[in-house]
Design an enzyme around this catalytic site. Structure first.
Site, mmCIF file in Angstrom:
data_model
loop_
_atom_site.group_PDB
_atom_site.id
_atom_site.type_symbol
_atom_site.label_atom_id
_atom_site.label_comp_id
_atom_site.label_asym_id
_atom_site.label_seq_id
_atom_site.Cartn_x
_atom_site.Cartn_y
_atom_site.Cartn_z
ATOM 1 N N TYR A 1 44.912 39.081 35.435
ATOM 2 C CA TYR A 1 44.302 38.308 35.985
ATOM 3 C C TYR A 1 42.979 39.310 34.965
ATOM 4 O O TYR A 1 42.551 39.921 35.675
ATOM 5 C CB TYR A 1 43.510 37.836 36.836
ATOM 6 N N TYR B 1 45.504 30.930 46.613
ATOM 7 C CA TYR B 1 44.241 31.897 47.026
ATOM 8 C C TYR B 1 44.220 32.609 47.660
ATOM 9 O O TYR B 1 43.891 33.492 47.718
ATOM 10 C CB TYR B 1 43.171 30.569 46.574
#
Ligand SMILES: C[S@@+](CC[C@H](N)C(=O)[O-])C[C@H]1O[C@@H](n2cnc3c(N)ncnc32)[C@H](O)[C@@H]1O
Length: 502
Positions: A370, A470
């Protein structure tokens, strides 16, 4: 006509994005999609002008912003049942009517006599509150130029009702095709295997206000640890044992913080290990586990995470350029970057865009990291508040070591992948995910900046959406009521916890 090209006509006239404030409306004229450009300038009477989409190819971000707002307002007005606001607007006189001396009734239903009494509105006006010009490079610019021959317009009433009506009826097709082509062009420049873009649901494209970057971009107040602290393993050599790098894991400085291999502990070293754990002592000297399978295992397992790391959330410390072990060290993987082809696709299920793999993935295989801007916690809070609760979130806290290192919340950095980053920005949440994020570091002395690396946690067939949890807590809370600021989860799995954030 108020277009004044002083330097001659150029076949490739273009509008430069840095000169434009925003796009306000659209229409079809002469079979061409045109957009009303508001130029930067005097905020009270900025110049405005209509431009064909071919003149706006350097401003596609702004055209896309305009189309997005237009589609959202269309969706809102479709949802509204009554009153009919469009009709309500039609009864108001527009400032354009006033400028031409028309009464509202005259503009609404002109009779033969009223038409002959007032001048017919000009339909060829393309520039308002200014004049157009072109520079020597063919770039169009517009400047304020009040005067009797300049068509004026009250910008506080923009877009006018006439424009809104026209815009609603005018198709936007070429612009959407060009926006998509520009996004695909940018995807083609991303290093690594190709990234595809697929949308079978509508004509939208992910935001062009996004740059693909290969590494973090550090923003104000964010610092990496001094490079001198990235010492690497000094006792390892490239030609040790089986030439796989850090074979003597007891001596390897990079594996110091890696997971200890309990199978290789003797009763005595086990006691020492337990003591080191209890007192926070050094783990150097204990046999360690490599995080990745080596090349002499089954082909599909090469480079994948070993089960200990796969099942735990233990940070991974990879060797770096300062290490003595050499380029083929078994303790290097994520640093080589993404090796798999990906596809960004429109989910069509209320979750926006998603990500899937173009090839089969094996359990433990590295997918991608990421990326984004690294910002301070305070800046992240500011951006979050500015965005509002319903806006999609791309903020990812680098808080893995917060507890163990006693870092205050204010000292935590956050990765914002909204405007800069990689394809993993499109990975959606699932309560039953097929990937997980792992902490991968190249400098054990830097506890605030490390890589967020996604690995497959089971075999994933090509084409299946890649998702991660998440929250990724060891144990999920069983919350029935919507927590404050909760966004409904649309992952659709049987284990769905109902809310995205808790
Ligand atoms: C990191 S982005 C993921 C990419 C995003 N779908 C897009 O189109 O850019 C996170 C946002 O995606 C949406 N999202 C992701 N997973 C979701 C889910 N399971 N249910 C509902 N919305 C989801 C939410 O708006 C969330 O804030």
């Amino acid at each position: 006509m108020v277009v004044i090209p002083t330097t001659g006509e150029s076949a490739t006239r273009r509008v430069r994005i840095d000169k434009v404030h925003s796009i306000l409306s659209n229409r079809i004229k002469d079979n061409e999609e045109q957009f009303l450009v508001r130029w930067k300038g005097d905020p009270n009477t900025p110049p405005l002008s209509w431009h064909s989409i071919s003149e706006l190819v350097r401003c596609l971000e702004l055209v896309q912003d305009y189309i997005t707002v237009r589609e959202e307002s269309k969706a809102v007005s479709r949802k509204r049942k009554s009153p009919d606001l469009a009709f309500e607007h039609e009864r108001r006189a527009s400032p354009f009517d006033r400028r031409l001396g028309l009464t509202p009734s005259a503009s609404r239903s002109p009779s033969i006599s009223s038409l002959s009494a007032v001048p017919t509105p000009r339909t060829d006006i393309d520039v308002y509150n200014g004049v157009l010009d072109t520079d020597g490079n063919g770039f169009i610019f517009c400047r304020s130029a009040p005067g009797p021959n300049i068509a004026t317009i009250n910008i506080r009433s923009l877009p006018m009702e006439e424009m809104l009506r026209t815009a609603r009826m005018s198709k936007i097709e070429t612009a959407n095709v060009l926006i998509r082509a520009e996004y695909v062009r940018r995807l083609g420049k991303v290093v690594g295997k190709r990234i595809h873009l697929v949308n079978v649901h509508d004509y939208t494209t992910p935001s062009l206000r996004f740059s693909y970057i290969p590494d973090y971009v550090l923003r104000e107040g964010v610092y990496r640890a001094d490079p001198a602290t990235q010492e690497g393993c000094q006792k390892c050599k490239p030609d040790m044992g089986r030439s796989i790098g850090c074979e003597y894991t007891q001596k390897c400085g990079c594996l110091e913080y890696a997971a200890v291999d309990p199978v290789r502990l003797t009763p005595e070293t086990k006691k020492q290990y337990e003591k080191a754990l209890a007192t926070g002592g050094s783990l150097l000297g204990f046999p360690k586990r490599f995080p990745y399978f080596t090349g002499d295992t089954k082909r599909q397992r090469t480079g994948t995470l070993v089960s200990f790391y796969l099942d735990s959330r233990h940070p991974i410390y990879e060797c770096n350029d300062n290490c003595g072990c050499g380029p083929y060290c078994r303790n290097k993987n994520v640093q080589f970057g993404r090796q798999v082809g990906l596809e960004i696709f429109k989910t069509g299920s209320g979750r926006g865009w998603g990500l899937r793999c173009k090839e089969d993935l094996f359990m433990g295989q590295f997918v991608d990291t990421y990326r984004g801007e690294v910002i301070t916690d305070a800046e992240a809070t500011r951006r979050e508040q500015a965005g509002g609760k319903l806006k999609a979130s791309y903020l990812y806290s680098l808080d893995k070591h917060q507890e163990s290192e006693g870092l205050a919340q204010a000292d935590i950095y956050v990765v914002d992948g909204e405007f800069m980053g990689g394809p993993s920005k499109f990975m959606n949440h699932s309560c039953e995910p097929n990937c997980r994020q792992y902490t991968v570091s190249y400098n054990k002395h830097d506890t605030r900046i490390y890589d967020l690396a996604f690995f497959a946690i089971r075999d994933i067939p090509a084409g299946e959406e890649l998702t991660f949890d998440y929250l990724d807590k060891e144990e999920a809370d069983d919350e029935e009521d919507a927590p404050e600021g909760a966004v409904p989860c649309l992952c659709g799995t049987t284990k769905c916890r109902k809310w995205l954030w808790q």
